[in-house]
Design a protein around this motif. Structure first.
Motif, PDB file in Angstrom:
ATOM      1  N   MET A  59       0.924  -1.156  -0.186  1.00  0.00           N
ATOM      2  CA  MET A  59      -0.237  -0.100  -0.011  1.00  0.00           C
ATOM      3  C   MET A  59       0.781   1.265   0.207  1.00  0.00           C
ATOM      4  O   MET A  59       1.929   1.289   0.500  1.00  0.00           O
ATOM      5  CB  MET A  59      -0.898   0.153   1.206  1.00  0.00           C
ATOM      6  N   SER A  60       0.378   2.270  -0.526  1.00  0.00           N
ATOM      7  CA  SER A  60       1.270   3.395  -0.627  1.00  0.00           C
ATOM      8  C   SER A  60       1.141   4.177   0.841  1.00  0.00           C
ATOM      9  O   SER A  60       0.317   3.946   1.732  1.00  0.00           O
ATOM     10  CB  SER A  60       0.514   4.436  -1.648  1.00  0.00           C
ATOM     11  N   ARG A  61       1.973   5.206   1.257  1.00  0.00           N
ATOM     12  CA  ARG A  61       2.147   5.649   2.391  1.00  0.00           C
ATOM     13  C   ARG A  61       0.991   6.556   2.804  1.00  0.00           C
ATOM     14  O   ARG A  61       0.520   6.732   3.767  1.00  0.00           O
ATOM     15  CB  ARG A  61       3.366   6.399   2.419  1.00  0.00           C
ATOM     16  N   MET A  62       0.387   7.067   1.668  1.00  0.00           N
ATOM     17  CA  MET A  62      -0.708   8.182   2.101  1.00  0.00           C
ATOM     18  C   MET A  62      -1.802   7.248   2.142  1.00  0.00           C
ATOM     19  O   MET A  62      -2.973   7.750   3.318  1.00  0.00           O
ATOM     20  CB  MET A  62      -1.001   8.979   0.584  1.00  0.00           C
ATOM     21  N   VAL A  63      -2.249   6.165   1.764  1.00  0.00           N
ATOM     22  CA  VAL A  63      -3.365   5.430   2.146  1.00  0.00           C
ATOM     23  C   VAL A  63      -3.206   4.849   3.479  1.00  0.00           C
ATOM     24  O   VAL A  63      -4.143   4.978   4.345  1.00  0.00           O
ATOM     25  CB  VAL A  63      -3.520   4.031   1.101  1.00  0.00           C
ATOM     26  N   LEU A  64      -1.982   4.562   4.179  1.00  0.00           N
ATOM     27  CA  LEU A  64      -1.957   4.279   5.446  1.00  0.00           C
ATOM     28  C   LEU A  64      -2.033   5.246   6.387  1.00  0.00           C
ATOM     29  O   LEU A  64      -2.491   5.374   7.473  1.00  0.00           O
ATOM     30  CB  LEU A  64      -0.534   3.661   5.376  1.00  0.00           C
ATOM     31  N   ILE A  65      -1.653   6.497   5.859  1.00  0.00           N
ATOM     32  CA  ILE A  65      -1.945   7.622   6.770  1.00  0.00           C
ATOM     33  C   ILE A  65      -3.194   7.931   7.008  1.00  0.00           C
ATOM     34  O   ILE A  65      -4.007   8.177   8.135  1.00  0.00           O
ATOM     35  CB  ILE A  65      -1.175   8.905   6.272  1.00  0.00           C
ATOM     36  N   VAL A  66      -4.129   7.888   5.891  1.00  0.00           N
ATOM     37  CA  VAL A  66      -5.627   7.971   5.969  1.00  0.00           C
ATOM     38  C   VAL A  66      -6.143   7.253   6.921  1.00  0.00           C
ATOM     39  O   VAL A  66      -7.031   7.326   7.551  1.00  0.00           O
ATOM     40  CB  VAL A  66      -6.356   8.288   4.444  1.00  0.00           C
ATOM     41  N   PHE A  67      -5.814   5.891   6.655  1.00  0.00           N
ATOM     42  CA  PHE A  67      -6.319   4.790   7.335  1.00  0.00           C
ATOM     43  C   PHE A  67      -6.118   5.020   8.717  1.00  0.00           C
ATOM     44  O   PHE A  67      -6.965   4.787   9.877  1.00  0.00           O
ATOM     45  CB  PHE A  67      -5.654   3.204   6.743  1.00  0.00           C
ATOM     46  N   ALA A  68      -4.938   5.172   9.278  1.00  0.00           N
ATOM     47  CA  ALA A  68      -4.518   5.625  10.504  1.00  0.00           C
ATOM     48  C   ALA A  68      -5.317   6.874  11.177  1.00  0.00           C
ATOM     49  O   ALA A  68      -5.874   6.776  12.247  1.00  0.00           O
ATOM     50  CB  ALA A  68      -3.125   5.814  10.792  1.00  0.00           C
ATOM     51  N   VAL A  69      -5.726   7.761  10.401  1.00  0.00           N
ATOM     52  CA  VAL A  69      -6.474   8.853  10.916  1.00  0.00           C
ATOM     53  C   VAL A  69      -7.919   8.456  11.211  1.00  0.00           C
ATOM     54  O   VAL A  69      -8.434   8.723  12.147  1.00  0.00           O
ATOM     55  CB  VAL A  69      -6.457  10.116  10.131  1.00  0.00           C
ATOM     56  N   VAL A  70      -8.423   7.497  10.195  1.00  0.00           N
ATOM     57  CA  VAL A  70      -9.799   7.152  10.395  1.00  0.00           C
ATOM     58  C   VAL A  70      -9.816   6.243  11.733  1.00  0.00           C
ATOM     59  O   VAL A  70     -10.737   6.322  12.498  1.00  0.00           O
ATOM     60  CB  VAL A  70     -10.165   6.405   9.303  1.00  0.00           C
ATOM     61  N   VAL A  71      -8.974   5.138  11.776  1.00  0.00           N
ATOM     62  CA  VAL A  71      -9.106   4.541  12.997  1.00  0.00           C
ATOM     63  C   VAL A  71      -8.846   5.204  14.322  1.00  0.00           C
ATOM     64  O   VAL A  71      -9.578   4.958  15.392  1.00  0.00           O
ATOM     65  CB  VAL A  71      -7.624   3.419  12.814  1.00  0.00           C
ATOM     66  N   LEU A  72      -7.756   6.132  14.340  1.00  0.00           N
ATOM     67  CA  LEU A  72      -7.719   7.137  15.405  1.00  0.00           C
ATOM     68  C   LEU A  72      -9.042   7.731  15.839  1.00  0.00           C
ATOM     69  O   LEU A  72      -9.253   8.114  16.970  1.00  0.00           O
ATOM     70  CB  LEU A  72      -6.436   7.723  15.446  1.00  0.00           C
ATOM     71  N   GLY A  73      -9.647   8.312  15.017  1.00  0.00           N
ATOM     72  CA  GLY A  73     -10.916   9.049  15.079  1.00  0.00           C
ATOM     73  C   GLY A  73     -11.983   8.233  15.533  1.00  0.00           C
ATOM     74  O   GLY A  73     -12.559   8.701  16.519  1.00  0.00           O
ATOM     75  N   ALA A  74     -11.895   6.832  15.258  1.00  0.00           N
ATOM     76  CA  ALA A  74     -13.054   6.090  15.598  1.00  0.00           C
ATOM     77  C   ALA A  74     -12.639   5.648  16.951  1.00  0.00           C
ATOM     78  O   ALA A  74     -13.820   5.392  17.853  1.00  0.00           O
ATOM     79  CB  ALA A  74     -13.092   4.792  14.684  1.00  0.00           C
ATOM     80  N   VAL A  75     -11.531   5.426  17.507  1.00  0.00           N
ATOM     81  CA  VAL A  75     -11.110   4.855  18.790  1.00  0.00           C
ATOM     82  C   VAL A  75     -11.413   6.253  19.800  1.00  0.00           C
ATOM     83  O   VAL A  75     -11.918   5.958  20.763  1.00  0.00           O
ATOM     84  CB  VAL A  75      -9.553   4.485  18.765  1.00  0.00           C
ATOM     85  N   GLY A  76     -10.972   7.123  19.213  1.00  0.00           N
ATOM     86  CA  GLY A  76     -11.271   8.300  20.037  1.00  0.00           C
ATOM     87  C   GLY A  76     -12.742   8.791  20.386  1.00  0.00           C
ATOM     88  O   GLY A  76     -13.182   9.085  21.444  1.00  0.00           O
ATOM     89  N   GLY A  77     -13.607   8.485  19.344  1.00  0.00           N
ATOM     90  CA  GLY A  77     -15.093   8.799  19.539  1.00  0.00           C
ATOM     91  C   GLY A  77     -15.597   7.622  20.541  1.00  0.00           C
ATOM     92  O   GLY A  77     -16.408   8.242  21.309  1.00  0.00           O
ATOM     93  N   PHE A  78     -14.991   6.509  20.485  1.00  0.00           N
ATOM     94  CA  PHE A  78     -15.571   5.427  21.291  1.00  0.00           C
ATOM     95  C   PHE A  78     -14.947   5.804  22.799  1.00  0.00           C
ATOM     96  O   PHE A  78     -15.835   5.581  23.645  1.00  0.00           O
ATOM     97  CB  PHE A  78     -15.254   4.059  20.963  1.00  0.00           C
ATOM     98  N   ALA A  79     -13.927   6.480  22.720  1.00  0.00           N
ATOM     99  CA  ALA A  79     -13.249   6.606  24.118  1.00  0.00           C
ATOM    100  C   ALA A  79     -14.116   7.804  24.697  1.00  0.00           C
ATOM    101  O   ALA A  79     -14.514   7.740  26.076  1.00  0.00           O
ATOM    102  CB  ALA A  79     -11.862   7.020  23.873  1.00  0.00           C
ATOM    103  N   ALA A  80     -14.620   8.711  24.024  1.00  0.00           N
ATOM    104  CA  ALA A  80     -15.477   9.732  24.384  1.00  0.00           C
ATOM    105  C   ALA A  80     -16.574   9.575  24.894  1.00  0.00           C
ATOM    106  O   ALA A  80     -17.198   9.978  25.841  1.00  0.00           O
ATOM    107  CB  ALA A  80     -15.191  10.938  23.366  1.00  0.00           C
ATOM    108  N   LEU A  81     -17.524   8.677  24.270  1.00  0.00           N
ATOM    109  CA  LEU A  81     -18.687   8.211  24.302  1.00  0.00           C
ATOM    110  C   LEU A  81     -18.800   7.227  25.426  1.00  0.00           C
ATOM    111  O   LEU A  81     -19.687   6.780  26.109  1.00  0.00           O
ATOM    112  CB  LEU A  81     -19.281   7.711  23.137  1.00  0.00           C
ATOM    113  N   GLY A  82     -17.701   6.389  25.919  1.00  0.00           N
ATOM    114  CA  GLY A  82     -17.557   5.381  26.837  1.00  0.00           C
ATOM    115  C   GLY A  82     -17.901   3.992  25.901  1.00  0.00           C
ATOM    116  O   GLY A  82     -18.227   4.090  24.695  1.00  0.00           O
TER     117      GLY A  82
END
Length: 86
Positions: free
Chosen positions: A1-24
């Motif tokens: 995979m290209s580096r840009m796809v990995l960066i976008v995927f990491a941002v999406v995963v971190l956003g989802a984990v942060g949202g679940f952490a904020a909501l419990g």
């Protein structure tokens, strides 16, 4: 995979984990907490104060605008021969 796809995927995963952490873990927003407490007021202090009758305000004078029946008409009459234009 290209580096840009990995960066976008990491941002999406971190956003989802942060949202679940904020909501419990329940996935529901937090319950609203009380901010202000009810303060008890003494009822006899308000009852002991005598009420004062306030007189009504005086009647305002009636003002009617004065409008003339017909406004003044200005008439302009030529006083001499018209000037010649070049």
């Amino acid at each position: 995979m290209s580096r840009m796809v990995l960066i976008v995927f990491a941002v999406v995963v971190l956003g989802a984990v942060g949202g679940f952490a904020a909501l419990g873990l329940t996935g529901r927003p937090p319950v609203q907490q009380q901010v202000h407490r009810d303060l008890p007021f003494a009822a006899d202090v308000a009852a002991a104060t005598p009420s004062v009758a306030v007189p009504p305000p005086p009647a305002a004078p009636v003002v009617t605008p004065v409008v003339p029946a017909a406004p003044a008409q200005i008439s302009v009459a030529p006083t001499g021969p018209a000037p010649a234009h070049p």
